[in-house]
Enzyme design. Structure first.
Site, short mmCIF file in Angstrom:
data_model
loop_
_atom_site.label_atom_id
_atom_site.label_comp_id
_atom_site.label_asym_id
_atom_site.label_seq_id
_atom_site.Cartn_x
_atom_site.Cartn_y
_atom_site.Cartn_z
N GLY A 180 0.82 -1.21 0.00
CA GLY A 180 0.00 0.00 0.00
C GLY A 180 0.85 1.26 0.00
O GLY A 180 0.58 2.21 -0.72
N ASN B 201 -8.32 4.13 8.70
CA ASN B 201 -7.80 2.94 9.36
C ASN B 201 -8.08 2.91 10.86
O ASN B 201 -8.20 1.85 11.45
CB ASN B 201 -6.29 2.79 9.11
N GLN C 154 -8.20 0.46 3.34
CA GLN C 154 -9.05 -0.08 4.42
C GLN C 154 -10.48 -0.35 3.96
O GLN C 154 -11.30 -0.80 4.76
CB GLN C 154 -9.05 0.87 5.62
N SER D 92 -3.65 -2.60 -0.52
CA SER D 92 -2.61 -3.39 0.16
C SER D 92 -3.10 -4.81 0.42
O SER D 92 -4.17 -5.00 1.01
CB SER D 92 -2.26 -2.71 1.48
N HIS E 110 -2.19 -7.30 2.49
CA HIS E 110 -2.28 -7.95 3.80
C HIS E 110 -3.44 -7.46 4.65
O HIS E 110 -3.63 -7.92 5.78
CB HIS E 110 -0.95 -7.83 4.55
N THR F 91 11.73 -7.06 -11.11
CA THR F 91 11.23 -8.42 -11.35
C THR F 91 9.96 -8.65 -10.52
O THR F 91 9.94 -8.37 -9.33
CB THR F 91 12.31 -9.46 -10.98
N CYS G 259 3.42 5.46 19.08
CA CYS G 259 4.71 5.67 19.74
C CYS G 259 5.64 6.37 18.76
O CYS G 259 6.10 5.78 17.80
CB CYS G 259 5.29 4.34 20.16
N1 PLP Z 1 -3.07 3.26 3.89
C1 PLP Z 1 -3.84 2.85 4.92
C2 PLP Z 1 -5.15 3.49 5.18
C3 PLP Z 1 -3.39 1.81 5.75
O1 PLP Z 1 -4.14 1.42 6.79
C4 PLP Z 1 -2.13 1.22 5.48
C5 PLP Z 1 -1.58 0.15 6.36
O2 PLP Z 1 -1.41 0.34 7.54
C6 PLP Z 1 -1.38 1.68 4.39
C7 PLP Z 1 -1.89 2.69 3.61
C8 PLP Z 1 -0.03 1.08 4.05
O3 PLP Z 1 -0.12 -0.20 3.50
P1 PLP Z 1 1.13 -1.22 3.55
O4 PLP Z 1 1.19 -1.74 4.95
O5 PLP Z 1 0.79 -2.30 2.56
O6 PLP Z 1 2.34 -0.46 3.14
#
Ligand code: PLP
Length: 389
Positions: free
Chosen positions: A69, A150, A178, A198, A200, A236, A324
């Site tokens: 992301g 998020n 998100q 993203s 994951h 790649t 943090c």
């Molecule tokens: N944008 C938002 C709203 C996210 O919650 C996150 C992940 O925490 C990202 C971007 C970044 O994605 P990635 O962890 O794949 O770099």
């Protein structure tokens, strides 16, 4: 373990891992090579691109696989801005974006002289469309507004924003990281020129993401080298990751209708029981449209970190309204932008539910959280006596 941190990351679907495995072992060729082993990889990449494009309602050539992301966001913003330097150096975003957006804008400001406007949000976490309209100038090269936040799960009116931005003839990027897997996302209908995704966050692998770039939208590549990804992202290809993210997107999109309504019911149960059983709690973003899995609450007169620590002791994993930064706990800038004071922002918790949560787990969370809050309030010099027991 009760895992309630699915906005941070998710476990991979077993089908995703299974689909990826052959591309590490027997089908390992470099897709740029000319023999059959390479062709297998090339085919897998292109059929994944096709699948992703179909699900997102766009063309395969508009899909660029990235390392995540963050890279997609960086590429969209910098790639769009650099391609339009003759038009101007002015970008509009919001105060509640992910750091991937905020820090990329700061980079353009600091090193390349861009001017950035950060739109504010109201107390429910939604941007003001009039402020957006009034901020657009003739030298605006990009508007970047996220779909779902998020921390709070609050959804922005992306379609309406898209119309305003299109009328002004300004390219529009949305960080939809998100939203994917939580609400239906059709990028053509949303009216965006770029979008970042993203893997994951919806049970796909880490280290893989998707950048959508509408055909013809101003763009220059950020990562340079070979002619991969239709010359939009060199390097790649991460074939296992590409196969994994496409598989995850397929399953997650299906689950929006099957599983998400169940997850939403659990989220609403969690919210209601907390409000019923713990006094002086605010649901951050509770009056705005939200993605179905996210609950962000401010519990007055307690520290988020202390609650997290005690929840963790009971096997409950969530996240707090603080970050943090260089050794000190900063309250969440998202919650501060919504008008929360520092102490209340510090007392905030985020629960982001997922496919494996059960009603039993949700009930256990409240059964554990209520006495934790009471214990911390009893010890707090700031807590009014009437809330102590
Ligand atoms: N944008 C938002 C709203 C996210 O919650 C996150 C992940 O925490 C990202 C971007 C970044 O994605 P990635 O962890 O794949 O770099």
């Amino acid at each position: 373990m009760i895992y309630l941190d699915n906005n941070a990351t998710t476990s991979a679907y077993p089908e995703v891992v299974e689909a990826m495995l052959p591309f590490f072992t027997e089908k390992f060729g470099n897709p740029s090579s000319l023999y059959e082993l390479a062709q297998q990889q090339k085919d897998a990449i292109e059929s994944s691109r096709q699948k992703v494009a179909e699900i997102l309602g766009v063309q395969p050539k508009e899909i660029v696989f990235t390392s995540g992301g963050t890279e997609a966001v960086n590429t969209a913003i910098i790639g769009s801005a650099l391609a339009q330097q003759e038009k101007g150096k002015y970008i509009i975003t919001s105060k509640i974006e992910h750091k991937a957006v905020l820090e990329t804008c700061k980079f353009l400001q600091k090193y390349l002289g861009y001017e950035i406007t950060y739109l504010s949000v109201d107390s429910s976490g939604v941007i003001d469309l009039d402020e957006l309209k009034n901020s657009i100038r003739s030298d605006t090269v990009l508007v970047s507004i996220m779909y779902a936040n998020n921390e709070t799960g609050v959804i922005q009116p992306i379609q309406e924003i898209g119309k305003i931005v299109k009328q002004a003839n300004v390219p529009f990027h949305s960080d939809v990281v998100q939203a994917i897997g939580k609400i239906p996302v059709n990028l053509s209908e949303l009216g965006v020129d770029y979008a970042s995704i993203s893997g994951h966050k919806f049970h796909g692998p880490r280290g893989i993401g998707i950048l959508y770039r509408r055909k013809g939208a101003p763009f220059t590549p950020l990562i340079r080298g070979g002619a991969h990804e239709n010359k939009m992202r060199a390097g790649t290809e991460n074939t296992p990751g590409i196969v994994g993210i496409a598989t995850a997107l397929e399953i997650a999109s299906r689950e929006i209708n099957n599983k998400m309504p169940e997850i939403e019911k659990l989220r609403d149960r969690l919210q209601q029981r907390i409000l019923d059983e713990i006094p002086e709690v605010i649901v951050n973003g509770g009056t705005a449209p939200r993605v179905p899995n996210t609950l962000n609450i401010a519990i007055k007169y307690v520290e988020g970190e202390a609650m997290l620590f005690l929840l963790d002791n009971e096997g409950i994993l969530a996240s707090s309204g603080s970050a943090c930064t260089s050794g000190s706990l900063e309250p969440s800038y998202v919650l501060l932008a919504m008008g929360l004071d520092h102490a209340t922002a510090h007392g905030s918790l985020r629960f982001s539910l997922g496919k494996d949560n059960t009603q039993q787990q949700i009930d256990k969370v409240v059964d554990v959280l209520a006495p934790i809050v009471q214990k911390l309030r009893n010890m707090s010099p700031f807590c009014p006596d009437e809330l102590k027991k």
